[in-house]
Write an enzyme that holds these catalytic residues in place. Structure first.
Site, PDB file in Angstrom:
ATOM      1  N   ASP A 109      -2.647  -0.236   7.479  1.00 19.93           N
ATOM      2  CA  ASP A 109      -3.991  -0.526   6.966  1.00 19.93           C
ATOM      3  C   ASP A 109      -5.002   0.548   7.391  1.00 19.93           C
ATOM      4  O   ASP A 109      -5.880   0.946   6.635  1.00 19.93           O
ATOM      5  CB  ASP A 109      -4.519  -1.869   7.485  1.00 19.93           C
ATOM      6  N   TRP A 166      -2.054  -0.244   1.079  1.00 21.59           N
ATOM      7  CA  TRP A 166      -3.128   0.517   1.725  1.00 21.59           C
ATOM      8  C   TRP A 166      -2.691   1.972   1.919  1.00 21.59           C
ATOM      9  O   TRP A 166      -3.471   2.915   1.709  1.00 21.59           O
ATOM     10  CB  TRP A 166      -3.472  -0.068   3.088  1.00 21.59           C
TER      11      TRP A 166
END
Length: 643
Positions: free
Chosen positions: A162, A236
């Site tokens: 992320d 991501w």
């Protein structure tokens, strides 16, 4: 409290305008953006308590989508939504409300891209100051021994997939703007290190997280990897790669390595695409395990990453098969109607993480599927808008594929002070996002398949050989440039020979006093075009009607635009072979000419620049964005077809 109420009024005004149905047949990216604007983050428009809005990365994902929709449509209301959203946090000094750099939370960096957009477009220093606070956090961010950013201060020694999206696209954009050249080694190393410590050699997939210390309960005691391949974490990562490359120097030695990582990531992603639905499961490699489900945010991210990777040339064209299949699946599996030109996005996991308190997230399959699945989660909404905007670009006709448009930076060669105080070229350039720039004009060309380039030296038949369309705009006067490059007979001969051989020449001048016309006329007069040293359509303040020109039905160039705004124009006198292409109240405003195999287009104002096509300033009945699309399509058609 008062300033937030003002922001509320601003955003609600935007929503009111958007809800009036001015734009018919909105595409899916717009429909979901409108849903987001009307339903998400209402604490930024209607305060629910004294604390007001909270700085949150998921808003930044939605704003990323809104920025793409703004650029695709030329509807300035989407830009105003971005600005109003950020102004709820950023005060006039550039301080960011509720942001705490000492938390060293890399999620908090994400919104920096919206700040940089606002700075580049508006020039307001407060946005750059706020972005610099985020950059400074990165400079102090704790790192693993190998140099990777910790995901958060409360998660020591840990890198999560992320975090690459949250931090690196901003880091690269800021570094490019502020000329922090050494940063690009660091940026590349974050991706290289993350792949090294989290990639599974068997599947090619990347594990969600990595603990260098191996002390976390979720971490493998030998490798430090978390147990599973979570879809959104991989999403991501692929989004981060395609976005970072936008600002990563083309000559940097590690650029090729980033593209190689993107290709490996894309191959693994496509391998685990569900063959039936076309989308992806929450836990990517366990499609048949009970409880697993098709998840919308990861699926949107993969479509975006694949489609943009192909469009930008980072991935082979063959990946569009998976992107198209994925987009069809997104629409079928996750999109539902939400009223008039509004849609919802369903089946997004609200959150998934590793470790933490009081509920410890152990990274198990059982943990991931236990998290709530909701409709219109902003992370999913923003990602779908990005994916849809990309696919809508791909769906546009590409009549200019294989062609190149070149903008002159020789006769127009102005400089201004850059953000670090150095002198930088400006005025009618492809990379400029502010009022003076041609960034949207260039995007219209790019979306039609045309490559953009810049010529900073004197034009010759040799250096124009690779160009199909050549734009000369607003030649300099002595008051604009210390030593201007004036047009002369030798330059005119080189350009006219290029036109005769099939080149398409675009002359965008200006009115007398704002442009060198006398010497320049030696070029257009070759084609029967003479720019008069006058100035019509003077506009007082915001009285835009003074600059309005109606386009009659059946105009050969402007097929869709009916009314445009062109102020302070030098009118044109024509003689053969030139003809008038647009006349207003007896004045020739636009002229064209056929010359040999080539074509010339001429107008006495460079009105295709951002200020008048980005929708932020003009009333909606002035259709300069439509006219820009019309012109680009017409110019492409003038290029001779090679036999």
């Amino acid at each position: 409290m008062k300033k937030f109420i003002i922001q509320a009024t601003s955003i609600l005004t935007v929503l009111t305008v958007l809800c009036t149905g001015v734009f018919a047949q909105k595409k899916l990216s717009e429909q979901l953006t409108l849903t987001a604007m009307e339903t998400l983050f209402q604490d930024t428009t209607v305060l629910k308590d004294a604390k007001g809005p909270r700085w949150s990365y998921d808003m930044g994902v939605v704003l990323e989508g809104a920025a793409q929709v703004w650029r695709n449509t030329g509807n300035g209301d989407y830009f105003k939504y971005i600005q109003s959203s950020m102004d709820a946090y950023v005060d006039k000094t550039g301080s960011i409300r509720t942001y705490k750099s000492e938390d060293f939370n890399i999620d908090n960096i994400k919104n920096g891209r919206s700040l940089l957009l606002l700075y580049k477009v508006t020039g307001q220093q407060k946005y750059l100051t706020a972005a610099t606070h985020l950059y400074n956090q990165l400079q102090q961010q704790p790192r693993t021994k190998a140099g990777g950013f910790w995901h958060k201060k409360i998660y020591p020694n840990q890198m999560w997939l992320d975090g690459l999206y949250m931090g690196e696209p901003f880091y690269a954009e800021y570094a490019a703007l502020m000329k922090k050249d050494s940063a690009f080694n660091d940026i590349a190393n974050q991706f290289i290190l993350m792949e090294k410590v989290s990639r599974d050699t068997k599947t090619g997939l990347l594990y969600h997280g990595y603990d260098e210390s191996r002390l976390e309960k979720w971490a493998d005691p030998t490798t430090g990897k978390s147990p599973n391949f979570w879809g959104r974490a991989m999403g991501w990562y692929i989004m981060a790669l395609v976005d970072v490359l936008d600002n990563f120097p083309k000559n940097h030695p590690k650029r090729a390595e980033l593209i190689a990582i993107l290709n490996r990531t894309a191959i693994a992603t496509v391998k685990y695409q569900d063959s039936k639905s076309g989308v992806w499961f929450d836990i990517m490699d366990m499609p048949t395990r009970k409880g697993n489900y098709l998840e919308s945010s990861a699926s949107s991210m993969f479509v975006y990453g694949l489609a943009k990777g192909v469009r930008k040339g980072y991935l082979p064209q063959s990946f569009m098969v998976a992107a198209n299949k994925g987009y069809a699946g997104l629409k079928k599996e996750f999109i539902e109607s939400a009223g008039d030109e509004r849609v919802n996005l369903t089946k997004t996991v609200s959150v998934s993480g590793l470790g933490g308190k009081p509920k410890y997230r152990d990274g198990s399959f059982e943990y991931y599927i236990s998290e709530k699945v909701i409709t219109n989660d902003p992370k999913g909404v923003g990602s779908f808008i990005c994916a849809a905007a990309e696919m809508e670009i791909d769906a546009l006709p590409k009549p200019g594929k294989g062609l190149t448009v070149t903008v002159d930076n020789f006769f127009n060669n102005e400089y201004t002070n850059g953000p670090i105080g150095d002198k930088i070229p400006f005025h009618y350039l492809w990379n400029e996002d502010d009022n003076n720039g041609f960034s949207l004009f260039g995007k219209v060309f790019n979306d039609a398949g045309v490559k953009t380039s810049t010529l900073s030296t004197a034009p010759t038949t040799t250096n124009l050989k690779g160009s199909n369309i050549y734009i000369i705009v607003d030649p300099d006067t002595e008051k604009e440039t210390a030593n201007p490059n004036f047009m002369n007979a030798a330059h005119a001969k080189q350009i006219s020979e290029w036109v005769k051989a099939g080149g398409v020449l675009v002359l965008l001048l200006n009115d007398v006093g704002n442009c060198e016309i006398t010497k320049f006329n030696v070029l257009p007069e070759t084609f029967g075009i003479h720019f008069n040293e006058d100035s019509r359509n003077k506009v007082q303040g915001l009285n835009f009607e003074q600059g309005a020109i109606k386009i009659p039905a059946g105009n050969s160039i402007f097929k869709t635009a009916k009314k445009v705004y062109i102020k302070e124009i030098s009118t044109i006198t024509v003689k053969a072979p030139a003809v008038s292409a647009l006349t207003d109240n007896g004045d020739v405003v636009i002229a064209t000419a056929k010359y040999g195999k080539g074509t010339v287009f001429a107008v006495g104002d460079p009105w295709f620049y951002n200020e008048y096509i980005d929708g932020r300033k003009l009333p909606k009945d002035l259709e300069n964005f439509k006219a820009t699309n019309d012109l680009v399509n017409w110019l492409i058609k003038q290029v001779p077809v090679k036999k």
